[in-house]
Design an enzyme around this catalytic site. Sequence first.
Site, mmCIF file in Angstrom:
data_model
loop_
_atom_site.group_PDB
_atom_site.id
_atom_site.type_symbol
_atom_site.label_atom_id
_atom_site.label_comp_id
_atom_site.label_asym_id
_atom_site.label_seq_id
_atom_site.Cartn_x
_atom_site.Cartn_y
_atom_site.Cartn_z
ATOM 1 C CD GLN A 225 -50.630 7.247 49.105
ATOM 2 O OE1 GLN A 225 -50.064 8.441 50.419
ATOM 3 N NE2 GLN A 225 -50.144 6.339 49.929
ATOM 4 C CG ASP A 226 -56.949 6.499 42.817
ATOM 5 O OD1 ASP A 226 -57.287 7.619 43.429
ATOM 6 O OD2 ASP A 226 -56.416 6.074 41.754
#
Length: 217
Positions: free
Chosen positions: A108-109
């Site tokens: 997840q960014d």
Amino acid sequence: MRNICAGFGFTVREELKRLVANSARGGENDERREVLTMGGVASRFRKKDVRLLIAGLDSAGKTTILYKLKKGQRQLEIPVNTVPTMNFNVENCRYKNVHFSVWDVGGQDSLRPLWRHYYTGTQGLIYVVDSNDRDRVRKAAEELHKMILDNEMRFASLLVLANKTDLPHSLSVEEVTREMRLGEIKDREWKIQPTCAISGDGLELGLKWLAANVKSI
Ligand code: G3D
Ligand code: MG
């Protein structure tokens, strides 16, 4: 010679004595046993506090490395701090003067702003790559390059561990170097070291290099 030995925290004479004693005992294996503990790692980094970050994609071998270093230090716990809502785990471990933080990159960014909180003051980045995971080596490279672009990471020397080299179909060190685009890194010292985290092979050499190459911040 003096500088190199100073970096490791021992004098030339002590080092020569140690090498002679080690070869009398049968060489490399003893050397490996001696250093694969937190005590061995800490002594390499002299007396100063050092902050190291161990990062890499999940399953690369980071936790195995941490526990391998912890061997023989039964009293030492590795607390895992979790940010529950974000599924973010950080393993923290301190032994004497050396502080390790370990976490998985990739995914997840949205977690990226959290990582930055841990970047501050990082002197050494140990980036672990699964040499046997041909499908994700590009992804591993992408994450590494994003990480070292961060301003807070600008002083961190980089040790890339090409892990799982014991597996028969793993990429060679040259292939990992190419896939990880290490040749593009010009703004800091870096080294790639093949390792097998399970046996501990290669860890000592990598950490020796890092100890000699971290800068005080
Ligand atoms: P991570 O902390 O980076 O996510 P782990 O990775 O340390 O949990 O390791 C993931 C799996 O890879 C573990 O297997 C571990 O035993 C294995 N592993 C780690 N290093 C090596 C290595 O050098 N060689 C080999 N062959 N395997 C390694 P499991 O089966 O427990 O998932
Ligand atoms: Mg882990």
